[in-house]
Design a protein around this motif. Structure first.
Motif, mmCIF file in Angstrom:
data_model
loop_
_atom_site.group_PDB
_atom_site.id
_atom_site.type_symbol
_atom_site.label_atom_id
_atom_site.label_comp_id
_atom_site.label_asym_id
_atom_site.label_seq_id
_atom_site.Cartn_x
_atom_site.Cartn_y
_atom_site.Cartn_z
ATOM 1 N N SER A 1 1.089 -0.939 -0.113
ATOM 2 C CA SER A 1 0.414 0.041 0.046
ATOM 3 C C SER A 1 1.066 1.151 0.148
ATOM 4 C CB SER A 1 -0.915 0.134 0.949
ATOM 5 O OG SER A 1 -1.688 -0.625 1.494
ATOM 6 N N GLN A 2 2.210 1.508 0.949
ATOM 7 C CA GLN A 2 2.912 2.188 0.709
ATOM 8 C C GLN A 2 3.554 2.490 -0.336
ATOM 9 O OE1 GLN A 2 5.484 1.528 4.000
ATOM 10 N NE2 GLN A 2 3.470 2.932 5.569
ATOM 11 N N TRP A 3 3.337 1.589 -1.061
ATOM 12 C CA TRP A 3 4.860 1.897 -2.516
ATOM 13 C C TRP A 3 3.888 2.233 -2.908
ATOM 14 C CZ3 TRP A 3 5.270 0.200 -7.235
ATOM 15 C CH2 TRP A 3 6.191 0.223 -7.783
ATOM 16 N N LEU A 4 2.794 1.650 -3.160
ATOM 17 C CA LEU A 4 1.223 2.014 -4.477
ATOM 18 C C LEU A 4 1.440 3.188 -3.911
ATOM 19 C CD1 LEU A 4 -0.593 -0.987 -5.101
ATOM 20 C CD2 LEU A 4 1.294 -0.201 -6.569
ATOM 21 N N ASN B 1 4.556 10.135 -7.221
ATOM 22 C CA ASN B 1 5.787 10.498 -7.835
ATOM 23 C C ASN B 1 5.328 10.363 -9.401
ATOM 24 O OD1 ASN B 1 7.303 9.832 -6.198
ATOM 25 N ND2 ASN B 1 7.620 7.533 -6.450
ATOM 26 N N ILE B 2 3.999 10.006 -9.921
ATOM 27 C CA ILE B 2 3.711 10.603 -10.977
ATOM 28 C C ILE B 2 2.783 11.707 -11.375
ATOM 29 C CG2 ILE B 2 1.969 9.960 -12.129
ATOM 30 C CD1 ILE B 2 1.727 6.466 -11.371
ATOM 31 N N ARG B 3 2.441 12.240 -9.610
ATOM 32 C CA ARG B 3 1.463 13.155 -9.692
ATOM 33 C C ARG B 3 2.492 14.682 -9.423
ATOM 34 N NH1 ARG B 3 -0.682 12.245 -5.095
ATOM 35 N NH2 ARG B 3 -2.384 11.547 -5.714
ATOM 36 N N ARG B 4 3.443 14.237 -8.957
ATOM 37 C CA ARG B 4 4.560 15.966 -8.920
ATOM 38 C C ARG B 4 4.909 15.420 -10.689
ATOM 39 N NH1 ARG B 4 8.222 13.025 -6.269
ATOM 40 N NH2 ARG B 4 9.426 12.091 -8.453
ATOM 41 N N GLU B 5 5.068 14.656 -11.221
ATOM 42 C CA GLU B 5 5.760 14.468 -12.413
ATOM 43 C C GLU B 5 4.531 14.814 -12.889
ATOM 44 O OE1 GLU B 5 9.104 14.398 -14.056
ATOM 45 O OE2 GLU B 5 9.315 14.456 -11.566
ATOM 46 N N ILE C 1 -4.778 5.198 -9.729
ATOM 47 C CA ILE C 1 -3.358 4.820 -9.794
ATOM 48 C C ILE C 1 -2.469 5.896 -8.991
ATOM 49 C CG2 ILE C 1 -1.011 4.678 -11.027
ATOM 50 C CD1 ILE C 1 -2.900 3.054 -13.312
ATOM 51 N N GLU C 2 -2.745 6.767 -9.449
ATOM 52 C CA GLU C 2 -2.146 8.333 -8.970
ATOM 53 C C GLU C 2 -2.487 8.552 -7.506
ATOM 54 O OE1 GLU C 2 -1.235 12.400 -11.440
ATOM 55 O OE2 GLU C 2 -2.803 12.855 -10.371
ATOM 56 N N ALA C 3 -3.747 7.990 -7.275
ATOM 57 C CA ALA C 3 -4.389 8.132 -5.293
ATOM 58 C C ALA C 3 -3.580 6.815 -4.453
ATOM 59 C CB ALA C 3 -6.097 7.946 -5.938
ATOM 60 N N GLY C 4 -3.277 5.865 -5.726
ATOM 61 C CA GLY C 4 -2.618 4.543 -5.094
ATOM 62 C C GLY C 4 -3.524 3.593 -4.084
ATOM 63 N N GLU C 5 -4.745 3.672 -4.973
ATOM 64 C CA GLU C 5 -5.951 3.292 -4.808
ATOM 65 C C GLU C 5 -5.671 1.345 -5.119
ATOM 66 O OE1 GLU C 5 -9.130 4.884 -5.134
ATOM 67 O OE2 GLU C 5 -8.896 6.575 -4.178
ATOM 68 N N VAL C 6 -5.091 1.428 -6.253
ATOM 69 C CA VAL C 6 -4.456 0.312 -7.218
ATOM 70 C C VAL C 6 -3.256 -0.329 -7.110
ATOM 71 C CG1 VAL C 6 -6.814 0.220 -8.343
ATOM 72 C CG2 VAL C 6 -5.104 1.194 -9.417
ATOM 73 N N ASP C 7 -3.250 -1.714 -7.410
ATOM 74 C CA ASP C 7 -2.290 -2.393 -7.714
ATOM 75 C C ASP C 7 -1.647 -1.932 -9.674
ATOM 76 O OD1 ASP C 7 -1.598 -4.193 -5.634
ATOM 77 O OD2 ASP C 7 -2.557 -5.752 -5.960
ATOM 78 N N VAL C 8 -0.903 -1.561 -9.459
ATOM 79 C CA VAL C 8 -0.638 -1.303 -11.810
ATOM 80 C C VAL C 8 0.351 -2.505 -11.636
ATOM 81 C CG1 VAL C 8 1.364 0.433 -10.375
ATOM 82 C CG2 VAL C 8 -0.572 0.382 -12.492
#
Length: 77
Positions: A8-11, A17-21, A46-53
């Motif tokens: 969860s923390q990794w996602l 990181n995606i949002r920042r870029e 994905i950007e919210a870190g809510e799902v595996d990607v």
């Protein structure tokens, strides 16, 4: 720490990181989703870190952002 918590923390970090870029390049979520050939809701999750990607999805996002891999993937991976 449990594997679930680590994942969860990794996602969440990946999404941050995606949002920042994306924000640094002044690209909207909608536009980046289009460039990466993703559904807008999927991209938002994905950007919210809510799902595996999938790795292939991260590659599409990285290419759409034209940024080095190291800027997206969390350091502790």
């Amino acid at each position: 720490m449990s594997k679930s918590k680590v994942r969860s923390q990794w996602l969440k970090q990946l999404g941050d990181n995606i949002r920042r870029e994306r924000v640094a390049k002044l690209i909207s979520q909608q536009r980046l989703a289009e460039l990466a050939d993703l559904n807008i809701r999927s991209f938002q999750r994905i950007e919210a870190g809510e799902v595996d990607v999938l790795l292939t999805t991260v590659v599409r996002i990285r290419k759409a952002l034209s940024c080095p891999w190291e800027r997206l993937v969390p350091k502790d991976s």
